[in-house]
Design an enzyme around this catalytic site. Structure first.
Site, PDB file in Angstrom:
ATOM      1  N   ASN A  27      11.502   1.890  14.075  1.00  0.00           N
ATOM      2  CA  ASN A  27      11.514   1.579  15.501  1.00  0.00           C
ATOM      3  C   ASN A  27      12.522   2.464  16.214  1.00  0.00           C
ATOM      4  O   ASN A  27      13.524   2.905  15.648  1.00  0.00           O
ATOM      5  CB  ASN A  27      11.819   0.092  15.736  1.00  0.00           C
ATOM      6  CG  ASN A  27      13.218  -0.264  15.302  1.00  0.00           C
ATOM      7  OD1 ASN A  27      14.183  -0.107  16.059  1.00  0.00           O
ATOM      8  ND2 ASN A  27      13.350  -0.763  14.069  1.00  0.00           N
ATOM      9  N   GLN A  41       0.826  -1.206   0.000  1.00  0.00           N
ATOM     10  CA  GLN A  41       0.000   0.000   0.000  1.00  0.00           C
ATOM     11  C   GLN A  41       0.864   1.263   0.000  1.00  0.00           C
ATOM     12  O   GLN A  41       0.413   2.330  -0.386  1.00  0.00           O
ATOM     13  CB  GLN A  41      -0.931  -0.051   1.232  1.00  0.00           C
ATOM     14  CG  GLN A  41      -1.600   1.244   1.612  1.00  0.00           C
ATOM     15  CD  GLN A  41      -1.149   1.723   2.978  1.00  0.00           C
ATOM     16  OE1 GLN A  41      -0.078   1.347   3.456  1.00  0.00           O
ATOM     17  NE2 GLN A  41      -1.978   2.544   3.612  1.00  0.00           N
ATOM     18  N   LYS A  88      13.375  -7.818   1.402  1.00  0.00           N
ATOM     19  CA  LYS A  88      13.188  -6.458   0.911  1.00  0.00           C
ATOM     20  C   LYS A  88      14.434  -5.939   0.206  1.00  0.00           C
ATOM     21  O   LYS A  88      14.336  -5.171  -0.760  1.00  0.00           O
ATOM     22  CB  LYS A  88      12.792  -5.532   2.063  1.00  0.00           C
ATOM     23  CG  LYS A  88      11.367  -5.724   2.543  1.00  0.00           C
ATOM     24  CD  LYS A  88      10.976  -4.663   3.558  1.00  0.00           C
ATOM     25  CE  LYS A  88       9.517  -4.856   3.992  1.00  0.00           C
ATOM     26  NZ  LYS A  88       9.105  -3.838   4.999  1.00  0.00           N
ATOM     27  N   CYS A 106       2.554   1.630  13.198  1.00  0.00           N
ATOM     28  CA  CYS A 106       1.660   1.823  12.055  1.00  0.00           C
ATOM     29  C   CYS A 106       0.701   0.661  11.911  1.00  0.00           C
ATOM     30  O   CYS A 106      -0.421   0.816  11.425  1.00  0.00           O
ATOM     31  CB  CYS A 106       2.477   2.000  10.777  1.00  0.00           C
ATOM     32  SG  CYS A 106       3.367   3.560  10.701  1.00  0.00           S
TER      33      CYS A 106
END
Length: 392
Positions: free
Chosen positions: A248, A189, A203, A309
């Site tokens: 974080n 998103q 990632k 989040c």
């Protein structure tokens, strides 16, 4: 007599000409030597240290490079013709002491005077970065500087995605990516480096694929690991700028402390629901002395006051706005242009469509960047998700 020849004869009567040998003497005495040839000509040699402004951009850029109109200027082209026209243009701009180098670079080289083979962009790079080359603040020298630069991005998520995309597109030569996570469908998103086909892929690997497809000339260095006190200096060492896209608090404090110790500019941003903020922590900034993350938050808050989040949500495009701003600040730092956000925080409210700026005061008693700070080691805080301004 042709109009061109007549005009050249007129210029020779009003523009002083100087031999290459005498030009070298004046150059060593402080005159500015301006090479107005095109890039492909300069690539075959140019006097050492010459200011290289091709004829098409001379009037647009000379005042930034040579602001003093009383400065002695020696203009050189290939054979001594274009330099006469260029010298006339400089005199029309108000420069008072302008001479044309007779015989141009061809005679300079034939006389055995010192020259170098300057590094220039190849045709592919010249086409790719053509819009940068039109900017006087960037130009070819700035683009070469970007190609030599190394930027480390902490996190390949919501903030790291747009930052990495635009830094790769801009031609930053080496991008380091630190992320220990894999792509989750809920990331898509907002984390635009990744695709549905790469769900469950690391990632770093996913980001590498996207960035190399965009600009195969950029070197991607991946660190599929969690940043901690044992590896932070080894990873950060050698980078020119760190872009903090972490999600974080322990990592933010670690990045801050390491950047202060190593003297690396820290481009910090965070987002929360519909709000975002960005600043630059860089105690070594030349224009003013700024503070660091600990000047604002000396210690992490309790875990219960730091929702993530995943718990409160974030508007998907919001990290895009802040991540792009991080890329802007990074390029400004690398190119040494503009006014960095050191000592200032830019706050963005997406719902109201507004930006506000706040001054950040350096804490002279800060244990990391204060007047009497002494490095005593890194703090491995217990995992806390985020403050009320968490990366996406």
């Amino acid at each position: 007599m042709k109009g061109k020849d007549r005009r050249l004869a007129e210029l020779k009567n009003v523009i002083p000409e100087i031999s290459p040998e005498d030009a070298l003497v004046e150059y060593k005495q402080g005159a500015v030597l301006v090479d107005v040839r095109e890039a492909d000509e300069v690539a075959n040699g140019s006097p050492k240290g010459a200011l290289r402004l091709n004829r098409g951009f001379l009037e647009l850029r000379i005042e930034e490079q040579v602001p003093d109109v009383a400065q002695s200027i020696l203009v050189m082209c290939a054979g001594g013709t274009r330099s006469l026209f260029a010298a006339e243009a400089l005199k029309q701009l108000g420069y008072q002491n302008v001479k044309s180098v007779a015989g141009g670079f061809n005679r300079w080289k034939n006389k055995g005077l010192p020259f170098e083979m300057p590094r220039t962009l190849d045709d592919d790079a010249r086409e790719r970065y053509s819009r940068h080359l039109l900017l006087p603040e960037v130009g070819e020298s700035g683009q070469l500087k970007l190609l030599d630069s190394k930027v480390l991005l902490i996190g390949a998520g919501g903030l790291g995605s747009p930052s990495a995309y635009y830094l790769a597109a801009a031609g930053v030569g080496t991008l380091g990516l630190v992320d220990h996570d894999v792509v989750d469908r809920s990331n898509l998103q907002r984390q635009i480096l990744h695709t549905d086909a790469r769900v469950d892929v690391s990632k770093v690997a996913s980001a590498r694929e996207a960035l190399e497809a965009l600009n195969p000339r950029v070197k991607i260095v991946g660190y599929e690991t969690r940043l901690d006190s044992g590896n932070v200096e080894e990873i950060l060492a050698g980078y020119d700028v760190v872009v903090d896209g972490s999600d974080n608090l322990p990592t933010r404090y670690l990045i801050n402390d390491a950047c202060v110790k190593l003297g690396i500019p820290n481009i910090h941003a965070a987002v929360y629901r519909f709000e975002g903020q960005i600043t630059v922590f860089w105690p070594g900034y030349e224009k003013r002395r700024g503070g660091c993350y600990r000047c604002m938050f000396p210690e992490p808050p309790p875990a219960e006051s730091a929702p993530s989040c995943a718990e409160i949500g974030v508007l998907g495009v919001l990290p895009g706005v802040l991540g792009v701003l991080q890329a802007v600040e990074t390029l400004k730092v690398l190119l040494k242009i503009g006014d960095s956000l050191v000592g200032r925080m830019l706050y963005y409210d997406a719902l109201h469509g507004s930006f506000n700026e706040f001054k950040l005061k350096r804490n002279s008693e800060c244990k990391v960047c204060g007047d009497h700070a002494q490095f005593t080691g890194y703090s491995d805080y217990a995992e806390v998700c985020a403050t009320p301004a968490a990366a996406g």
